[in-house]
Motif scaffolding. Structure first.
Motif, PDB file in Angstrom:
ATOM      1  N   PRO A  45       0.809  -1.224   0.000  1.00 14.18           N
ATOM      2  CA  PRO A  45       0.000   0.000   0.000  1.00 14.18           C
ATOM      3  C   PRO A  45       0.846   1.279   0.000  1.00 14.18           C
ATOM      4  N   SER A  46       2.121   1.192   0.382  1.00 16.37           N
ATOM      5  CA  SER A  46       2.958   2.393   0.404  1.00 16.37           C
ATOM      6  C   SER A  46       3.221   2.947  -0.993  1.00 16.37           C
ATOM      7  N   TYR A  47       2.902   2.170  -2.044  1.00 17.34           N
ATOM      8  CA  TYR A  47       3.080   2.665  -3.420  1.00 17.34           C
ATOM      9  C   TYR A  47       1.843   3.399  -3.941  1.00 17.34           C
ATOM     10  N   SER A 241       2.558   1.103  11.551  1.00 21.88           N
ATOM     11  CA  SER A 241       2.918   0.456  10.279  1.00 21.88           C
ATOM     12  C   SER A 241       3.528   1.404   9.256  1.00 21.88           C
ATOM     13  N   ASN A 242       3.944   0.811   8.168  1.00 22.94           N
ATOM     14  CA  ASN A 242       4.326   1.525   6.945  1.00 22.94           C
ATOM     15  C   ASN A 242       3.086   2.179   6.333  1.00 22.94           C
ATOM     16  N   GLY A 243       3.274   3.039   5.360  1.00 22.31           N
ATOM     17  CA  GLY A 243       2.122   3.642   4.690  1.00 22.31           C
ATOM     18  C   GLY A 243       2.543   4.635   3.635  1.00 22.31           C
ATOM     19  N   PRO A 244       1.615   4.964   2.718  1.00 22.47           N
ATOM     20  CA  PRO A 244       1.951   5.846   1.595  1.00 22.47           C
ATOM     21  C   PRO A 244       1.910   7.337   1.944  1.00 22.47           C
ATOM     22  N   GLY A 245       2.554   8.118   1.114  1.00 24.39           N
ATOM     23  CA  GLY A 245       2.393   9.575   1.164  1.00 24.39           C
ATOM     24  C   GLY A 245       3.250  10.268   2.204  1.00 24.39           C
ATOM     25  N   CYS A 272       9.031   2.120   8.855  1.00 27.29           N
ATOM     26  CA  CYS A 272       8.934   3.019   7.702  1.00 27.29           C
ATOM     27  C   CYS A 272       8.094   4.258   8.023  1.00 27.29           C
ATOM     28  N   MET A 273       6.824   4.345   7.552  1.00 22.55           N
ATOM     29  CA  MET A 273       5.990   5.474   7.988  1.00 22.55           C
ATOM     30  C   MET A 273       5.940   5.492   9.517  1.00 22.55           C
ATOM     31  N   GLY A 274       5.965   4.298  10.134  1.00 21.91           N
ATOM     32  CA  GLY A 274       5.951   4.180  11.596  1.00 21.91           C
ATOM     33  C   GLY A 274       7.167   4.837  12.227  1.00 21.91           C
ATOM     34  N   ASN A 275       8.318   4.768  11.557  1.00 25.59           N
ATOM     35  CA  ASN A 275       9.523   5.454  12.047  1.00 25.59           C
ATOM     36  C   ASN A 275       9.315   6.963  11.982  1.00 25.59           C
ATOM     37  N   GLN A 276       8.691   7.398  10.897  1.00 26.47           N
ATOM     38  CA  GLN A 276       8.490   8.835  10.704  1.00 26.47           C
ATOM     39  C   GLN A 276       7.463   9.385  11.699  1.00 26.47           C
ATOM     40  N   LEU A 277       6.389   8.618  11.952  1.00 25.89           N
ATOM     41  CA  LEU A 277       5.347   9.103  12.869  1.00 25.89           C
ATOM     42  C   LEU A 277       5.830   9.058  14.318  1.00 25.89           C
ATOM     43  N   HIS A 293      14.601   5.781  -1.320  1.00 27.57           N
ATOM     44  CA  HIS A 293      15.297   4.481  -1.268  1.00 27.57           C
ATOM     45  C   HIS A 293      14.268   3.409  -1.591  1.00 27.57           C
ATOM     46  N   ARG A 294      14.427   2.765  -2.731  1.00 23.86           N
ATOM     47  CA  ARG A 294      13.504   1.665  -3.077  1.00 23.86           C
ATOM     48  C   ARG A 294      14.321   0.553  -3.708  1.00 23.86           C
ATOM     49  N   SER A 295      14.624  -0.469  -2.888  1.00 26.68           N
ATOM     50  CA  SER A 295      15.440  -1.573  -3.389  1.00 26.68           C
ATOM     51  C   SER A 295      15.543  -2.668  -2.335  1.00 26.68           C
ATOM     52  N   GLN A 313      13.871  -1.689   1.192  1.00 29.26           N
ATOM     53  CA  GLN A 313      13.347  -0.352   1.506  1.00 29.26           C
ATOM     54  C   GLN A 313      12.356   0.148   0.465  1.00 29.26           C
ATOM     55  N   ASN A 314      11.513   1.066   0.919  1.00 28.84           N
ATOM     56  CA  ASN A 314      10.576   1.758   0.038  1.00 28.84           C
ATOM     57  C   ASN A 314      10.112   3.029   0.725  1.00 28.84           C
ATOM     58  N   HIS A 315      10.920   4.078   0.630  1.00 22.84           N
ATOM     59  CA  HIS A 315      10.454   5.345   1.221  1.00 22.84           C
ATOM     60  C   HIS A 315      11.021   6.551   0.483  1.00 22.84           C
ATOM     61  N   GLY A 316      10.267   7.650   0.568  1.00 21.78           N
ATOM     62  CA  GLY A 316      10.664   8.882  -0.102  1.00 21.78           C
ATOM     63  C   GLY A 316      10.955  10.000   0.878  1.00 21.78           C
ATOM     64  N   TYR A 317      10.534   9.818   2.142  1.00 24.29           N
ATOM     65  CA  TYR A 317      10.761  10.828   3.177  1.00 24.29           C
ATOM     66  C   TYR A 317      11.748  10.262   4.195  1.00 24.29           C
TER      67      TYR A 317
END
Ligand SMILES: NC(=O)CC[C@H](N)C(=O)O
Length: 377
Positions: A45-47, A241-245, A272-277, A293-295, A313-317
């Motif tokens: 869903p993060s995409y 959790s992880n998440g988009p946007g 991921c998003m959980g790290n950011q929040l 980072h997406r790989s 990984q899959n994140h833009g922020y």
């Protein structure tokens, strides 16, 4: 095969052919350098809101696994219930496929789920453009429809709350025995007593392998909508959790984490998003990486050690390390660009990873972080 053009926000154009569903789409154009994993990435869903470019040139040759659902409601081989990426962009789509677990081709799956796929794109050149300029919005336009799309504005990725679009709408209680139960998010939900530890999972767009990784460790998982206030419930640990946007669109989640932090003994783990929040709840700031980072091979070092892990990984922020308050410290650092890859609280059992310890797809070397979390419960 219909001709298609990918048009980037800066005016660059790439011509290719359609092999998926024929529908014009727009989104943030990102690139992923993993060599495999398109079923998992497309259903991550993060995409959401993104056009996913794969730099590995040959894509589709192992087909797509069946969309079977386990008794607990989770897909067996996918990371959610559907494709979330807006489109997939490849260099050389393989019309032939062969794999013991494949039931259909990537093209047929995309058509069934109404998601465009384009091939014949010079993905090496496209990735160079994105690396020089940074990620940008793009649209996929089909032959003979150019005029209609011409004047349409590019939506702004960071203004949209994608988490709200992909999060669950009701509370789902998963049991390690392999079953689950659903309750409306506005009902007076209570967690029935059992001898197992209970984790509240804040669903910002959770990948199923995260739920599998928790259940495998014999804990109950109470999956709640991203903005649900779980603070009145009785539970043993909090997972974000992880998440988009853009994480800045998820203020309600940050406020609830802050409330949960009143209990200094409550174990908290974020991915991921959980790290950011979690970082935002601790007062830190987030910025947007130039191209994310997406790989499957992002190297991270555990701070204070010489231990390095290869991560998915899959994140833009990213979290700005310089804005972490005195109570927090970086837990992992990216070996390529020095950016933050996780944080930990200096006294309380609160930590998170920017990468994906659950992998799916990618290396599983950091799955031990789930063991660390479950030990704390
Ligand atoms: N996979 C994720 O959770 C990504 C988090 C956030 N949407 C980012 O791009 O940085």
């Amino acid at each position: 095969m219909r001709n298609v053009t990918l048009i980037l926000d800066d005016g660059s154009r790439f011509s290719g052919k359609s092999f998926g569903y024929e529908k014009p789409v727009a989104g943030e154009v990102v690139f992923n350098t993993a060599m495999t994993g398109y079923p998992e990435s497309l259903t991550d869903p993060s995409y959401a809101g993104q056009l996913m470019t794969l730099t590995y040139p040959l894509v589709g040759n192992y087909g797509v696994p069946p969309f079977t659902i386990e008794p607990n409601g989770l897909a067996t081989f996918m990371e959610s219930e559907k494709i979330h990426a807006e489109a997939i962009i490849v260099s050389d789509y393989s019309y032939e496929y062969s794999h013991w677990n494949a039931v259909e081709s990537l093209g047929d799956w995309l058509k069934r789920e109404k998601v465009p796929g384009i091939t014949g794109i010079d993905t090496r050149e496209l990735t160079k453009v994105l690396r020089e300029h940074g990620v940008m919005m793009g649209k996929i336009v089909f032959e003979n429809e150019e005029l209609r799309m011409k004047n349409e504005e590019f939506p702004s990725y960071s203004d949209i709350n994608y988490v709200d679009q992909v999060s669950c709408k009701e509370i789902i209680h998963y049991f390690p025995s392999g079953t689950s139960s659903h309750s409306a998010a506005n009902s007076s939900f209570f967690i029935p007593h059992s001898s197992l530890k209970k984790v509240v999972l804040v669903d910002c767009g959770v990948k199923t392998n995260i739920i599998r990784c928790l259940l495998k460790r014999n804990v109950e998982v109470i999956r709640v909508p991203w903005d649900y206030d779980y603070n009145g419930l009785e539970f043993d640990g909090l997972f974000i959790s992880n998440g988009p946007g853009d994480p800045d669109t998820c203020d309600a989640a940050v406020q609830n984490i802050r409330k949960a932090m009143a209990n200094e003994k409550l174990p908290i783990f974020g991915i991921c998003m959980g790290n950011q929040l979690l970082s935002k709840a601790g007062g830190a700031k987030i910025y947007k990486l130039k191209y994310g980072h997406r790989s499957h091979n992002q190297p991270v070092r555990m701070v204070g050690t010489e231990r390095c892990f290869i991560t998915s990984q899959n994140h833009g922020y990213a979290v700005d390390n310089n804005t972490l308050s005195a109570d927090w410290e970086p837990l992992f650092i990216n070996m390529n660009d020095g950016s933050n890859e996780g944080i930990k609280h200096k006294r309380n059992p609160w930590f998170s990873a920017q990468f994906h310890p659950e992998a799916a797809s990618g290396p599983t070397d950091t799955e031990f972080l789930f063991d660390e979390f479950v030990k704390l419960l």
